[in-house]
Design a protein around this motif. Sequence first.
Motif, PDB file in Angstrom:
ATOM      1  N   GLY A   4       3.293 -25.976   4.659  1.00  0.00           N
ATOM      2  CA  GLY A   4       4.559 -25.452   4.157  1.00  0.00           C
ATOM      3  C   GLY A   4       4.500 -23.955   3.900  1.00  0.00           C
ATOM      4  O   GLY A   4       5.420 -23.211   4.240  1.00  0.00           O
ATOM      5  N   ILE A   5       3.415 -23.508   3.305  1.00  0.00           N
ATOM      6  CA  ILE A   5       3.249 -22.075   3.046  1.00  0.00           C
ATOM      7  C   ILE A   5       3.123 -21.314   4.356  1.00  0.00           C
ATOM      8  O   ILE A   5       3.733 -20.253   4.537  1.00  0.00           O
ATOM      9  N   ALA A   6       2.348 -21.832   5.289  1.00  0.00           N
ATOM     10  CA  ALA A   6       2.204 -21.179   6.591  1.00  0.00           C
ATOM     11  C   ALA A   6       3.536 -21.131   7.326  1.00  0.00           C
ATOM     12  O   ALA A   6       3.867 -20.136   7.974  1.00  0.00           O
ATOM     13  N   TYR A   7       4.315 -22.200   7.213  1.00  0.00           N
ATOM     14  CA  TYR A   7       5.638 -22.264   7.848  1.00  0.00           C
ATOM     15  C   TYR A   7       6.556 -21.180   7.301  1.00  0.00           C
ATOM     16  O   TYR A   7       7.267 -20.511   8.045  1.00  0.00           O
ATOM     17  N   GLU A   8       6.526 -20.966   5.998  1.00  0.00           N
ATOM     18  CA  GLU A   8       7.325 -19.910   5.379  1.00  0.00           C
ATOM     19  C   GLU A   8       6.868 -18.528   5.851  1.00  0.00           C
ATOM     20  O   GLU A   8       7.675 -17.626   6.054  1.00  0.00           O
ATOM     21  N   GLN A   9       5.583 -18.353   6.028  1.00  0.00           N
ATOM     22  CA  GLN A   9       5.043 -17.055   6.432  1.00  0.00           C
ATOM     23  C   GLN A   9       5.394 -16.697   7.874  1.00  0.00           C
ATOM     24  O   GLN A   9       5.463 -15.524   8.221  1.00  0.00           O
ATOM     25  N   LEU A  10       5.607 -17.690   8.720  1.00  0.00           N
ATOM     26  CA  LEU A  10       5.963 -17.414  10.115  1.00  0.00           C
ATOM     27  C   LEU A  10       7.245 -16.600  10.215  1.00  0.00           C
ATOM     28  O   LEU A  10       7.362 -15.722  11.068  1.00  0.00           O
ATOM     29  N   GLU A  11       8.196 -16.861   9.341  1.00  0.00           N
ATOM     30  CA  GLU A  11       9.447 -16.107   9.360  1.00  0.00           C
ATOM     31  C   GLU A  11       9.227 -14.699   8.820  1.00  0.00           C
ATOM     32  O   GLU A  11       9.809 -13.736   9.318  1.00  0.00           O
ATOM     33  N   ASP A  12       8.353 -14.565   7.835  1.00  0.00           N
ATOM     34  CA  ASP A  12       8.082 -13.244   7.253  1.00  0.00           C
ATOM     35  C   ASP A  12       7.441 -12.297   8.259  1.00  0.00           C
ATOM     36  O   ASP A  12       7.721 -11.096   8.241  1.00  0.00           O
ATOM     37  N   ILE A  13       6.587 -12.825   9.133  1.00  0.00           N
ATOM     38  CA  ILE A  13       5.925 -11.950  10.118  1.00  0.00           C
ATOM     39  C   ILE A  13       6.641 -11.986  11.472  1.00  0.00           C
ATOM     40  O   ILE A  13       6.111 -11.507  12.465  1.00  0.00           O
ATOM     41  N   LYS A  14       7.839 -12.553  11.486  1.00  0.00           N
ATOM     42  CA  LYS A  14       8.745 -12.546  12.645  1.00  0.00           C
ATOM     43  C   LYS A  14       8.218 -13.323  13.857  1.00  0.00           C
ATOM     44  O   LYS A  14       8.476 -12.954  14.990  1.00  0.00           O
ATOM     45  N   GLU A  19      15.523 -19.220   9.984  1.00  0.00           N
ATOM     46  CA  GLU A  19      15.084 -19.311   8.593  1.00  0.00           C
ATOM     47  C   GLU A  19      14.441 -20.673   8.338  1.00  0.00           C
ATOM     48  O   GLU A  19      15.083 -21.705   8.547  1.00  0.00           O
ATOM     49  N   PRO A  20      13.188 -20.714   7.928  1.00  0.00           N
ATOM     50  CA  PRO A  20      12.550 -22.001   7.652  1.00  0.00           C
ATOM     51  C   PRO A  20      13.178 -22.656   6.429  1.00  0.00           C
ATOM     52  O   PRO A  20      13.492 -21.995   5.451  1.00  0.00           O
TER      53      PRO A  20
END
Length: 49
Positions: A4-14, A19-20
């Motif tokens: 879940g945390i990694a999934y959220e980070q994917l959007e942050d680093i484009k 939007e997750p």
Amino acid sequence: MVVGIAYEQLEDIKLITFEPEIRHFIMLMGITYIISILVGNRKYQRKTA
């Protein structure tokens, strides 16, 4: 939780353009849980038969 945390980070680093949403993660957890229960139940039945 790590996924879940990694999934959220994917959007942050484009790396993903959408939007997750937490509901996707909850659905993945539910599907994984159901599959693991079915597989475990099948293995248990084979050992007792």
